[in-house]
Scaffold this active site. Sequence first.
Site, PDB file in Angstrom:
ATOM      1  N   ALA A 120      35.378  22.975  15.068  1.00 27.04           N
ATOM      2  CA  ALA A 120      34.280  22.198  14.488  1.00 27.04           C
ATOM      3  C   ALA A 120      34.853  21.333  13.381  1.00 27.04           C
ATOM      4  O   ALA A 120      36.006  21.530  12.961  1.00 27.04           O
ATOM      5  CB  ALA A 120      33.210  23.133  13.926  1.00 27.04           C
ATOM      6  N   LYS A 121      34.122  20.376  12.912  1.00 30.28           N
ATOM      7  CA  LYS A 121      34.525  19.609  11.729  1.00 30.28           C
ATOM      8  C   LYS A 121      33.270  18.999  11.134  1.00 30.28           C
ATOM      9  O   LYS A 121      32.286  18.755  11.837  1.00 30.28           O
ATOM     10  CB  LYS A 121      35.499  18.487  12.126  1.00 30.28           C
ATOM     11  CG  LYS A 121      36.379  18.035  10.995  1.00 30.28           C
ATOM     12  CD  LYS A 121      37.523  19.004  10.790  1.00 30.28           C
ATOM     13  CE  LYS A 121      38.453  18.590   9.694  1.00 30.28           C
ATOM     14  NZ  LYS A 121      39.648  19.430   9.649  1.00 30.28           N
ATOM     15  N   GLY A 122      33.324  18.748   9.836  1.00 31.31           N
ATOM     16  CA  GLY A 122      32.192  18.115   9.168  1.00 31.31           C
ATOM     17  C   GLY A 122      32.685  17.083   8.198  1.00 31.31           C
ATOM     18  O   GLY A 122      33.870  17.050   7.846  1.00 31.31           O
TER      19      GLY A 122
END
Length: 435
Positions: A120-122
């Site tokens: 995931a990444k934000g």
Amino acid sequence: MTVASPVTPAQPAVLETPGQHMLNSALHHLDTAAERLNLNPSLHRVLRSCERTLTVSLPVELDDGETAVYTGYRVQHTSVPGPCKGGVRFHADVSLEEVTALAQLMTWKCAVLNLPYGGAKGGICVSPNTLSENELRRLTRRYTYAIMPIIGPKKDIPAPDVNTDERTMAWMSDTYSMLRGEASQEIVTGKPLILGGSAGRADATGLGVAIIAENTMKRYGTPVEGATVALQGFGKVGYWTAHYLVRDGCKVVAVSDVSGGYYNPQGLDVEAMLAYTRTSPTRTLAGYAPPGVETVSNEELLLLPCDVLIPAALEDQITVRNADRIRARYIVEGANGPTSAAADNILHQRGVIVSPDILANAGGVTVSYFEWVQGLQAFQWGLDEVQKNLRRFLYNAFDQVCDFSEANKVSLRQGAFMLAVSRVAEALDQRGIFP
Ligand code: NAD
């Protein structure tokens, strides 16, 4: 008759933004691995897409009473191997494409290390240095609130990335715990020690880069003692990498940061350089000039004669412009994506051995995993325990990537991607497509 759509839909030829370039490069690595593995097209199609993408609008009251609105993202590539895991970056260049590319790379990095996570990444599109500490805190809390429906200690566990740190994680953990009405510190990793952080997290990525650099030299026949190293970037990753390599007998001959490069063929004193940055007005190496040290440009640093070149600053540093002039025998990627796909081919043909980012800089996410495990157990490990396990994970992953690459006669990067894609694809195949 229904015709199945091709795995890789044709794209219109348009000028790429940096985010699109990163995404295309991430997809290129997946597609190349899938082709070499002869991957089932249905599995390939699923792995090319992201499971969940959230775009949030973040109104924040500024100190002067005005309200600014920022855009934030959280992208979850896959939860097939386990909960999603990946950092949150605050930067003006953050885009949905960049975050999507980084989420995919997290999947492959976790798979190479055998960590039970999907990627995931934000990110928030903001220049954090334009905000006061209070404004940053409000922005971080609002972002945490906005992505709260899709994160959780068993769903998606954020961590620090570019321009975020343990203070950001303390705010995220507090916001999540307040809104849930229960202590939930294991919602993020990279926390301060006092709030359930792990011993050894701060230097884990640099230690990991040093371990992979040393293993690469040992495996391919270069003595570690006396090996010469050039390092681009002297931040969290670059400094710790240099520290551990010098401890183990290497000679760091060149280091650069945003202010330029510093070169001494007799070896640099990296601890003195760190001390210099602590007191220099710009907190950089600007003006560092002891006897024997000459200044070089960042571009020149990449072309210096040395055994190991370690890009540990920015993406896209080794490209078709310089790949044929690099004189290092080994490249160990501390940064994410420092080598373009075209440059990678040139290096492989020239016999330069590249230890890829998804292996070389995975020490950070590995200790993040240990922090999460400690949080779930409500128990803290000592530093020895953390570093012993980090070494075990990295040694195993390194040997597996090298053995696989040699058996399949491909570069270490291709081997690492093939191994990672085959693991996640197998997990997906075993679980089957819901419903
Ligand atoms: P950092 O901000 O602590 O350090 C970055 C360094 O790069 C600084 O020394 C800066 O001066 C230097 N730099 C900036 N522009 C430069 C330029 N044009 N030329 C040369 N040097 C320049 O960041 P970091 O955490 O050390 O991260 C570095 C890289 O490693 C990034 O690609 C990051 O995504 C990657 N990475 C970091 C971690 C981690 O745990 N910190 C984990 C995995 C990957």
